[in-house]
Scaffold this active site. Structure first.
Site, PDB file in Angstrom:
ATOM      1  CG  ASP A   1       1.941   3.262   7.583  1.00  0.00           C
ATOM      2  OD1 ASP A   1       0.745   3.798   6.954  1.00  0.00           O
ATOM      3  OD2 ASP A   1       2.285   2.603   8.434  1.00  0.00           O
TER       4      ASP A   1
ATOM      5  CG  ASP B   1      -3.980   4.581   5.843  1.00  0.00           C
ATOM      6  OD1 ASP B   1      -2.858   5.022   6.295  1.00  0.00           O
ATOM      7  OD2 ASP B   1      -4.177   3.294   5.961  1.00  0.00           O
TER       8      ASP B   1
END
Ligand SMILES: *[C@@H]1O[C@H](CO)[C@@H](O)[C@H](O)[C@H]1NC(C)=O
Ligand SMILES: *[C@@H]1O[C@H](CO)[C@@H](O)[C@H](O)[C@H]1NC(C)=O
Ligand SMILES: *[C@@H]1O[C@H](CO)[C@@H](O)[C@H](O)[C@H]1NC(C)=O
Ligand SMILES: *[C@@H]1O[C@H](CO)[C@@H](O)[C@H](O)[C@H]1NC(C)=O
Ligand SMILES: *[C@@H]1O[C@H](CO)[C@@H](O)[C@H](O)[C@H]1NC(C)=O
Ligand SMILES: *[C@@H]1O[C@H](CO)[C@@H](O)[C@H](O)[C@H]1NC(C)=O
Length: 465
Positions: free
Chosen positions: A143, A349
């Site tokens: 992440d 992201d």
């Protein structure tokens, strides 16, 4: 070998899409539809970065594809609608200008940040790493939208930990495990990072407690700890700070924990900056049956194949990586979008699936894309994806190229169709206003995306996996 930075190769698989191998034709790509390649999925071809003394890589897999470790892949696959709902929660959480950094977690003795982290269950890719001595394999989500890494730890009963397929990590079975003491600088820094100082109001004041709440109210609370993290045999990070999770609540899937790759001090990237220069990269393959890689460190040579754009810090804090988009082209034609529309930047992201564009930009993209795809019937929206097609009966589909231009006059052509369409829908949404946007992982497929904080840029290398 242990002390020399080595290669960490990542296998990576993603779900989806129509098919591989398109043919370019003046701004359009002809692709076969999925029915023409209906074979049983199997994990094939492991890509990895070329051996480089300045880098390390680990295998990386899509958590629902055949390349994922069996323990994770065998867990139930959420529907597309469910994945899109989670993804929307993640986008709005990252973009929210939520007032106040911390909230009180009901029933817990810590207060926890709302401005950090993200919706864990919308993340899409996993790596398997060794925790402790002797090393025990743990499969964790990667992440870039959060920092502090954690795994579920013993002792933990079925109400405090969610079910995972791998055995729980047992700190008492590791000779290198140590809790971080309350009075250490590391524990105080944790409080500064918004994870709350768990030492201020606990009966057992010798252990440093961390707490994180992600976007959809998923939480993890436990003991901030240090441990030896083995990326691959012979490549270990000693004294890696992570959370030993003793109480998790929410809708977590069956992975064992999370690996934070954000830019704040608690992340793996920041903790290993002395060795790897604060740089890492990954490549997400076009489908779930092929593999990509995740690597720590920037390539020492061969950066000529990368297109670089400046990396900016985010007003939302050091976690997020921000780049400036300046334009979008469809079918080779640049859309008429005022540059000011992009002035708030785009967070890039790994865990967000669908790109959220400033509304004005999305609106222009949708109009141009629909016009180029007018030969195919539109379907009703799937959740917030509003440009979906019925390709039934077509033996092939001609998709316009979609290109993104970034600061530095760098233009990348998204892979067609894997980087443009998700489940036969345009993989972009409007963010509702012309505020900060997010570049999701569908658009990033087949590129090696290099995040290099040390050199202050983000690089894209096309056709890397
Ligand atoms: C892999 O992708 C194919 C094609 O999109 C899809 O049909 C299949 O369900 C996916 N497999 C998994 C395990 O998600
Ligand atoms: C980098 O380039 C130099 C000179 O061409 C070469 O000797 C070296 O092996 C290369 N290093 C890597 C990691 O490819
Ligand atoms: C390990 O990390 C902790 C927390 O960051 C720090 O307090 C401690 O000094 C470190 N120990 C060693 C041996 O580096
Ligand atoms: C400490 O925790 C107790 C019980 O959770 C609570 O009643 C008390 O108000 C807390 N004290 C402070 C200073 O936060
Ligand atoms: C897609 O098109 C086929 C063939 O025209 C049709 O039979 C089918 O009902 C359509 N599917 C949807 C969801 O509209
Ligand atoms: C693409 O599909 C169209 C219509 O279904 C067909 O006429 C054409 O021959 C196909 N082209 C290729 C290269 O398969």
């Amino acid at each position: 070998m242990a002390s020399s930075p080595l290669l960490l190769c990542v296998i990576f698989c993603s779900y989806c899409l129509v098919a591989l191998g398109g043919r370019h034709e003046r701004g359009f790509v002809l692709v076969p539809t999925s029915s023409s390649s209906a074979s049983e999925p199997a994990c094939s071809s492991v890509s990895q970065v070329t051996s480089d003394p300045n880098r390390a890589s680990v295998p990386l897999a899509h958590r629902q594809g055949p390349c994922a470790p069996a323990s994770v892949a065998s867990s139930g696959k959420p529907s597309l609608a469910e994945r899109l709902r989670r993804d929307r929660a993640r986008r709005s959480h990252i973009l929210s200008k939520a007032s106040g950094r911390t909230v009180t977690l009901s029933g817990a003795s810590v207060s926890i940040p709302t401005s950090l982290g993200a919706a864990v269950d919308s993340l899409e890719y996993v790596v398997t790493l060794g925790f402790g001595t002797p090393a025990v394999q743990q499969t964790v989500l990667i992440d870039t939208g959060s920092d502090l890494s954690w795994v579920q730890c013993k002792p933990c009963d079925s109400t405090a930990c969610y079910p995972q397929k791998d055995p729980l990590f047992d700190p008492t079975a590791s000779s290198t495990y140590a809790p971080v003491p309350c009075d250490s600088n590391a524990c105080k820094a944790l409080a500064d990072g918004g994870y709350n100082d768990g030492c201020t109001n606990r009966t057992d004041s010798s252990l440093c407690q961390y707490g994180i709440e992600y976007g959809n109210a998923d939480t993890t609370v436990g003991v901030y700890s240090t441990e030896t993290l083995t990326l691959k045999p012979g490549v270990a990070i000693r004294n890696f700070s992570f959370g030993c999770g003793l109480r998790q609540q929410g809708t977590f899937d069956k992975f064992d924990g999370l690996l934070g790759l954000g830019g704040a001090p608690e992340s793996l990237v920041s903790q290993t900056a002395g060795t790897y220069g604060g740089a890492f990269s990954y490549c997400l393959p076009p489908g779930n049956t092929t593999t990509g890689f995740l690597a720590l460190g920037a390539p020492s040579n061969n950066t000529a194949d990368f297109l670089f754009t400046p990396l900016h810090s985010s007003p939302e804090g050091p976690t997020f990586y921000v780049v400036t988009m300046t334009g979008i082209s469809v079918g080779g034609k640049k859309l008429d979008i005022p540059p000011a529309v992009f002035s708030r930047g785009m967070i890039i992201d790994s865990g967000t699936v669908i790109t959220g564009l400033p509304e004005t930009a999305y609106s222009a993209l949708r109009t141009a894309f629909r016009s180029a795809m007018s030969a195919y019937p539109l379907l009703p929206p799937k959740e917030d994806l509003d440009t979906c097609y019925n390709f039934t009966g077509f033996s092939n589909v001609t998709v316009p190229t979609v290109s993104l231009t970034f600061d530095g006059d760098v233009t990348i052509d998204l892979d067609a169709p894997s980087g443009i369409l998700l489940d036969d829908c345009l993989a972009f949404v409007g963010a509702g206003s012309d505020d900060t946007g997010i570049i999701g992982n569908v658009n990033q497929r087949t590129f090696e995306v290099l995040y290099d904080s040390g050199r202050g840029h983000v690089g894209f290398r096309p056709g890397a996996c």
